[in-house]
Motif scaffolding. Sequence first.
Motif, mmCIF file in Angstrom:
data_model
loop_
_atom_site.group_PDB
_atom_site.id
_atom_site.type_symbol
_atom_site.label_atom_id
_atom_site.label_comp_id
_atom_site.label_asym_id
_atom_site.label_seq_id
_atom_site.Cartn_x
_atom_site.Cartn_y
_atom_site.Cartn_z
ATOM 1 N N THR A 80 0.715 -0.934 0.107
ATOM 2 C CA THR A 80 -0.254 -0.205 -0.118
ATOM 3 C C THR A 80 0.905 1.186 0.551
ATOM 4 O OG1 THR A 80 -1.586 -0.904 1.570
ATOM 5 C CG2 THR A 80 -2.060 1.003 1.776
ATOM 6 N N ASP A 263 2.499 -2.505 -11.207
ATOM 7 C CA ASP A 263 0.841 -2.387 -10.938
ATOM 8 C C ASP A 263 0.678 -4.013 -10.409
ATOM 9 O OD1 ASP A 263 0.874 -4.181 -13.759
ATOM 10 O OD2 ASP A 263 -0.419 -2.925 -14.439
ATOM 11 N N GLN A 306 -3.219 3.389 -2.630
ATOM 12 C CA GLN A 306 -2.922 3.028 -4.152
ATOM 13 C C GLN A 306 -2.800 1.543 -3.565
ATOM 14 O OE1 GLN A 306 -0.796 4.825 -6.320
ATOM 15 N NE2 GLN A 306 -0.863 3.371 -8.384
#
Length: 397
Positions: A80, A263, A306
């Motif tokens: 995170t 990602d 994110q």
Amino acid sequence: MDATDPIPSYESSAARPALLSGWRLWAVLGAAAILVWAVFFRGGAKKDAGKNAAAGRPVPVVAVPARQGDMPVSLTGLGTVTALNTVTVKSRVDGQLVRVAFTEGQMVRQGDLLAEIDPRPFQVQLMQAEGQLAKDRAAYQNALADLNRLQGLVQQGIISRQQLDTQSSSVAQYEATLKADQAQVESAKLNLTYSRITAPISGRVGLRQVDAGNMVRASDANGLAVIAPIQPINVVFAVPADNIQNVLRQTAKGAKLPVEAWDRDLKARLATGSLSAIDNQVDSATGTVRLKALFTNDDRTLFPNQFVNARLLVDTLRGVVIVPTAAVQRSPQGAFVYVVKADGTADMRPVEVLATDGDDTALKQGVAGGEIVITDGLDKLRPGSKVVLPKPPAAKG
């Protein structure tokens, strides 16, 4: 009837048909047994022939050559993105919000103006404090002058020493009053300064919580907005506790371990940073240890909260044989691979695995660089099976 004539035997004549029927039954059973044997024998022969034909038919497979070189050893964990510090911008004074000077999502620097509260009440407070200070200063100066005069009169013996001491006490009280008045002036100036709300840190401003025209108070929980610095920025991720010793050994040597942020699909690398901290305990619920990596985030691709995949480079194996991970199979006896021999048959090789990193596996022994290892079609292979490799596409003229 003559005594020499044979006596008819009714018993033997009655048994003859029964004996004939028994021979017929045995004959039928024997013929049926021969028929059944012939059917099963011929069927089994056909099956064996089919198996032999299948065993002789080449098995289509996909294979690639093993290569020799350096392979990185990495640990990957879900992480995170977290800001170094997040600040909720709040008003320090109560008043009406007359101006919002920032745009949502804007990058601001420390000290930039964010909002303004109506300053007029604080200006009035400052004027009142300054007036009281001037008034008390004049009274102090008058008391001080009286003290100077009384000192001369005491020396002449005109007044008593008690009157001088009383006047000295009055002067000291005025001095204390002047300090209190000066504090009131500074407090009014501070409140006037607080009517201009500035950015306490540099970073990205979030969504506006209050619109201009509303009354704001210092006790408001939500504040005006949230500022989160994103350059640099942290990523907190977890790795299995079994692998933490490898990380500790490298950091003990003073190595600065690189970390990459990818990602969710592990297809695009977002940023590159380095390991900055290791947690001091293992999470008993997950069996992992939390790590923290620092990223400069120059292109601002990482956002606070994110989710990313963090890949930590722990070590690099030098000069090892590398094969695709799909080629390595497991059995109760250990790991093995199928190698295509020169005669086009598959040879099962036991191997010793050093490390696995994604699609690549490093082998300590069992396969040499350049040998062809099979990666697909393994379920149909047996040691010694004939294999056929796909033909390369014809070159276009």
